[in-house]
Scaffold this motif. Structure first.
Motif, mmCIF file in Angstrom:
data_model
loop_
_atom_site.group_PDB
_atom_site.id
_atom_site.type_symbol
_atom_site.label_atom_id
_atom_site.label_comp_id
_atom_site.label_asym_id
_atom_site.label_seq_id
_atom_site.Cartn_x
_atom_site.Cartn_y
_atom_site.Cartn_z
ATOM 1 N N LYS A 201 -12.691 -49.977 -43.927
ATOM 2 C CA LYS A 201 -13.361 -49.786 -45.219
ATOM 3 C C LYS A 201 -12.353 -49.762 -46.366
ATOM 4 O O LYS A 201 -12.592 -50.304 -47.435
ATOM 5 C CB LYS A 201 -14.139 -48.466 -45.180
ATOM 6 C CG LYS A 201 -15.135 -48.262 -46.309
ATOM 7 C CD LYS A 201 -15.891 -46.966 -46.103
ATOM 8 C CE LYS A 201 -16.990 -46.768 -47.140
ATOM 9 N NZ LYS A 201 -18.130 -47.669 -46.939
ATOM 10 N N PRO A 221 -17.376 -53.688 -48.158
ATOM 11 C CA PRO A 221 -17.302 -52.465 -47.342
ATOM 12 C C PRO A 221 -18.533 -51.564 -47.381
ATOM 13 O O PRO A 221 -18.663 -50.671 -46.533
ATOM 14 C CB PRO A 221 -16.071 -51.753 -47.918
ATOM 15 C CG PRO A 221 -15.189 -52.862 -48.389
ATOM 16 C CD PRO A 221 -16.141 -53.878 -48.968
ATOM 17 N N LEU A 224 -20.791 -50.691 -44.269
ATOM 18 C CA LEU A 224 -20.494 -49.617 -43.318
ATOM 19 C C LEU A 224 -21.295 -48.380 -43.702
ATOM 20 O O LEU A 224 -20.767 -47.366 -44.146
ATOM 21 C CB LEU A 224 -18.993 -49.309 -43.299
ATOM 22 C CG LEU A 224 -18.124 -50.328 -42.565
ATOM 23 C CD1 LEU A 224 -16.661 -49.959 -42.679
ATOM 24 C CD2 LEU A 224 -18.528 -50.423 -41.100
#
Length: 254
Positions: A201, A221, A224
């Protein structure tokens, strides 16, 4: 577009490993492949580097078909760091990293520039004390840094890294990921398979979540999130913020 992969399919005998996988990578981007063991991350990296040949699909690097490129041309453009180096020969760290310069020479006679590049990489990796040691005498973590150094010596446009922080302690994990991130300043792109979701991330521009050889989710990211992680890994997680950063930690298996 630096690298474009379209519709990649790969099977071992009758077992499908990758199914219709696409990805795009721009200059100076880091793309992380994440997913549980057996999801196809390593296989995809090996297909891109032409270690394995997919049954279907197209892979283009700067508009050129990777499957039609010579091995030397691939080595000039793609630096590959495997998860583990199975064959460790009793060569010095310096000479092992120097091997990364071979695609740039017409014969095996390194020039002063090649030696300077290797010396700079060794200094950057902070392994000057290991430069004359034999690679088969190193720890697993030390060998991993040497393999990364060899890939950097290729001065490739794209780095492919399979678990580049495996066998490294926390300090060296951070150093390696920061080093990969720094290559973006030179326009180098990178694809890496990585298990640590927090590091993925933090250090990735884009991510692909693989599950059973297929793309479950792809994007920045923010993919996630709790739902995607639960569906891909079968694990319930919490996501907290600290100093402006989100941190993922597992709560229970589902």
């Amino acid at each position: 577009m630096k690298l474009k992969v379209k519709g990649i399919e790969f099977s071992y005998s009758s077992r499908r490993i990758l199914n219709n996988v696409d990805l795009k990578l721009k200059e100076g981007e880091i793309l992380s492949l994440i997913g549980p063991n057996g999801s196809g991350k390593t296989t995809l990296l090996k297909c891109i580097n032409r270690i394995l040949k997919p049954q279907y699909g197209v892979m283009m690097l700067n508009g050129e078909d990777i499957q039609k490129m010579t091995r030397k041309n691939i080595a000039k453009n793609i630096g590959y760091v495997p998860q583990t180096e199975k064959n460790t020969f009793p060569t010095t760290v310096f000479d092992t990293i120097l091997m990364g310069r071979k695609p740039h020479t017409n014969n095996w006679g390194p020039k002063e520039k090649d030696l300077e590049i290797v010396s700079e990489i060794i200094e950057t990796l902070n392994i000057e004390d290991l430069s004359m040691k034999k690679t088969n005498e190193l720890s697993g973590g030390q060998r991993q840094k040497v393999m990364i150094g060899r890939a950097l010596a290729q001065e490739a446009e794209v780095l492919i890294l399979d678990e580049p922080t495996s066998n490294l302690d926390l300090k060296h994990q951070l150093e390696v990921l920061q080093l990969i991130n720094k290559q973006k300043e030179k326009g180098t792109s990178a694809i890496m398979a990585i298990h640590d979701l927090n590091q993925a991330k933090r250090f990735s521009d884009k991510l692909i979540m693989l599950k059973n050889g297929e793309i479950h989710s792809a994007g920045d990211p923010t993919i996630l999130n709790r739902r995607n992680i639960r569906e891909v890994y079968g694990v319930k997680v919490n996501i907290n913020k600290n100093n402006g950063h989100e941190w993922i930690y597992p709560v229970e298996s589902i």
